[in-house]
Design an enzyme around this catalytic site. Structure first.
Site, PDB file in Angstrom:
ATOM      1  N   ARG A 137      10.449  68.342  63.481  1.00  0.00           N
ATOM      2  CA  ARG A 137      10.634  69.537  62.655  1.00  0.00           C
ATOM      3  C   ARG A 137      12.110  69.881  62.596  1.00  0.00           C
ATOM      4  NH1 ARG A 137       7.833  74.457  64.076  1.00  0.00           N
ATOM      5  NH2 ARG A 137       8.655  74.018  66.129  1.00  0.00           N
ATOM      6  N   SER A 198      11.167  66.521  73.610  1.00  0.00           N
ATOM      7  CA  SER A 198      10.141  66.793  74.629  1.00  0.00           C
ATOM      8  C   SER A 198       9.624  65.540  75.316  1.00  0.00           C
ATOM      9  CB  SER A 198       9.010  67.584  73.983  1.00  0.00           C
ATOM     10  OG  SER A 198       9.554  68.758  73.440  1.00  0.00           O
ATOM     11  N   ASP A 252      10.508  71.228  75.395  1.00  0.00           N
ATOM     12  CA  ASP A 252       9.702  72.256  74.720  1.00  0.00           C
ATOM     13  C   ASP A 252       9.235  73.372  75.666  1.00  0.00           C
ATOM     14  OD1 ASP A 252       7.996  70.463  75.978  1.00  0.00           O
ATOM     15  OD2 ASP A 252       6.729  70.082  74.243  1.00  0.00           O
TER      16      ASP A 252
HETATM   17  C1  GLC Z   1       5.232  65.139  77.901  1.00  0.00           C
HETATM   18  C2  GLC Z   1       6.741  65.086  78.039  1.00  0.00           C
HETATM   19  C3  GLC Z   1       7.293  66.442  78.394  1.00  0.00           C
HETATM   20  C4  GLC Z   1       6.811  67.472  77.395  1.00  0.00           C
HETATM   21  C5  GLC Z   1       5.299  67.471  77.322  1.00  0.00           C
HETATM   22  C6  GLC Z   1       4.752  68.459  76.306  1.00  0.00           C
HETATM   23  O1  GLC Z   1       4.680  65.414  79.134  1.00  0.00           O
HETATM   24  O2  GLC Z   1       7.078  64.137  79.021  1.00  0.00           O
HETATM   25  O3  GLC Z   1       8.699  66.420  78.403  1.00  0.00           O
HETATM   26  O4  GLC Z   1       7.284  68.729  77.766  1.00  0.00           O
HETATM   27  O5  GLC Z   1       4.856  66.168  76.979  1.00  0.00           O
HETATM   28  O6  GLC Z   1       5.229  68.190  75.036  1.00  0.00           O
END
Ligand code: GLC
Length: 512
Positions: A137, A198, A252
């Site tokens: 996004r 993330s 995130d």
């Molecule tokens: C996975 C990623 C992590 C992220 C999570 C939620 O666990 O490794 O960094 O925060 O997904 O998106």
């Protein structure tokens, strides 16, 4: 370091109550609590407190129900098992924070370099880039007078980019960013940007993020071991037609905490339950042995736990700390993913996997003749076809003729009866409530470590938001597992997008 969250373990491996935290809760194993922990689903209709078939059912039904309930037994955890998960999570968290044990810890507890939360004076125009498990996004956001206003947003599915090269991925990201800037008349400007990425990475500052390993079934080549901040900058430079000022790379969960803290200054934790799962919280610097940055005020830092990796197996495939709770379905999920044996906790709890767990159970039940008249279709045997959102649709459908369930299975070439729908619903709720309870054990470990009487936890992610029962089960279970704390889950609006802009805004304020 830390507090007294972790109960001592006796030599036989059983936990011993710690009077400081859990001991006073001596009746926590009571039948009443066990009952409270059971799902609100029809699971209770079919079994008594000990998982036995309800004798009030007629004999024929019982034969099948027994098979159903015995197959689902592995999904149902007692309160003492959940307390154990909480203890194990806390122990791994402490290992992650300590220099001596960090390398062998499942839960890595990465310092994020985000030390200050918003104070309401942040202002300006910001861009945000958000790469998660499902979408990329781009956002344009205006912050002023304690209000975050989203001016524009574009969203692009990235499922076809999971196996490309790093250059291809980041060129794609830069291209979408350039398009967005063009469309919104921003091409001549150099705006500050917050970058939500993330996946697990080690940071050496707000603008440094070295990917340790992909998660969520990504296996983009040439990125592990590299700094994604640099990869983004290089891709932007390769284009040469836009200019941005990347102020922060964040996870995130951090975005969710910061977005929640914008309205609730006391927010100390962030939780994501979407495609993947993860949590972060604000830790005292003195507890972060692995921290080697400055110790100026505020003496706190957001720790990205990366708890998805809790329970991971070692490089030789030897079992991790959650092995006793891992079912044959979880094993199958592991074998079907690119990171077999890794991100175990995430695979038991998050949106990317729950649908597939349900499908695996349904296939087994069909083959045993318990459902669908034993009719199996090619579709039902197709991996990943059963999406986690179907679990939500099925569990929330209260119509007398089970419309949602029937129409989903129609897509898989199956005309199913109401009694089948009831059984499917039982399977869905067993899988989703196991996830909710395991996640609550994780949150209980975090709030215990935070040590405050009242804790606000910002939450984002489609599974949390759209599943009809997960919120309630989590609220109830957290109360049981952290009985001396009041935990308030607050839905954070667009933690990963808005949150990135807020982190960038805080970083900009601190630079001035
Ligand atoms: C996975 C990623 C992590 C992220 C999570 C939620 O666990 O490794 O960094 O925060 O997904 O998106």
């Amino acid at each position: 370091m830390g507090n007294t969250c972790t109960k001592a373990r006796s030599e036989d491996g059983k936990t011993i109550s710690d009077p400081g935290q859990l001991g006073a809760n001596s009746d926590i194993n009571s039948d009443e609590n066990e009952l409270m922990l059971k799902t609100t689903s029809n699971y209770e209709d079919t079994v008594d407190d000990h998982g036995q078939a309800n004798p009030n059912r007629n004999a024929d039904e019982n034969i099948e129900e027994n098979e159903l309930t015995s197959m689902l037994k592995c999904m149902h955890h007692r309160i003492d098992q959940l307390i154990d998960v909480k203890e194990l999570m806390h122990r791994e968290m402490m290992k992650g924070l300590s220099k001596d044990t960090h390398n062998t810890a499942d839960v890595k507890m990465y310092p994020t370099y985000v030390r200050a939360t918003p104070d309401g004076t942040e202002s300006g125009d910001f861009l945000a880039l958000d790469i998660g498990g499902t979408n990329l996004r781009v956002l344009y956001v205006h912050i002023s007078d304690k209000v975050v206003k989203q001016i524009a947003e574009t969203r692009h599915e990235i499922k076809d980019l999971k196996k490309v090269t790093g250059i291809q991925l980041f060129d794609y990201v830069a291209e979408r960013l350039a398009e967005f800037m063009e469309k919104n008349g921003l091409k001549e400007k150099t705006l500050p940007l917050g970058f939500t990425f993330s996946f697990p990475y080690v940071q050496k500052g707000l603008t440094s993020a070295t990917l340790t390993a992909w998660s969520k079934d990504f296996e983009v080549s040439g990125v592990e071991g590299e700094d994604v901040y640099v990869l983004l900058q290089e891709a932007i430079k390769r284009r040469g037609d836009i200019s941005v000022n990347v102020l922060a790379v964040i996870n995130d969960t951090t975005g969710t905490l910061m977005s929640c803290a914008f309205e609730h200054h006391d927010c100390v934790a962030g939780l994501i339950l979407g495609t993947g799962t993860n949590a972060c919280y604000i830790e005292k610097l003195e507890n972060v042995d692995i921290w080697d940055g400055d110790t100026l005020p505020p003496q706190q830092i957001i720790i990205n736990t990366e708890w998805g990796a809790f329970g991971d197996r070692d490089a030789d495939g030897n079992g991790g700390v959650l092995e006793h709770l891992i079912t044959e379905y979880d094993d199958e999920i592991n074998r079907s993913t690119v990171n077999d044996g890794k991100h175990i906790f995430e695979k038991m709890t998050s949106g990317m996997y729950l649908g597939e767990i349900v499908r695996l159970i349904l296939v087994k039940l069909t083959k045993a003749g318990v459902i669908f008249n034993g009719n199996i279709t090619d579709d039902l045997e197709t991996k990943w076809i059963f999406k986690t959102k179907y679990i939500s649709y099925i569990e929330e459908d209260t119509s007398v003729n089970n419309e949602a369930c029937k129409s989903i299975f129609k897509k898989f070439g199956l005309e199913i009866k109401d009694e089948d729908c009831e059984k499917v619903k039982t399977v869905c709720s067993a899988v989703s409530s196991r996830a909710a309870k395991l996640l609550s054990a994780g949150i209980a470990a975090i709030v215990c470590q935070v040590g405050r009487k009242e804790v606000i936890c910002g939450v984002d992610g489609s599974l949390y938001k759209y599943h009809p029962n997960i919120k309630t089960i989590m609220a109830e279970t957290t109360k049981l597992l952290a009985p001396f704390m009041t935990v308030q889950y607050v839905e954070s609006s667009d933690g990963s997008g808005r949150g990135a802009a807020i982190v960038a805004a805080v970083a900009q304020r601190l630079k001035k």
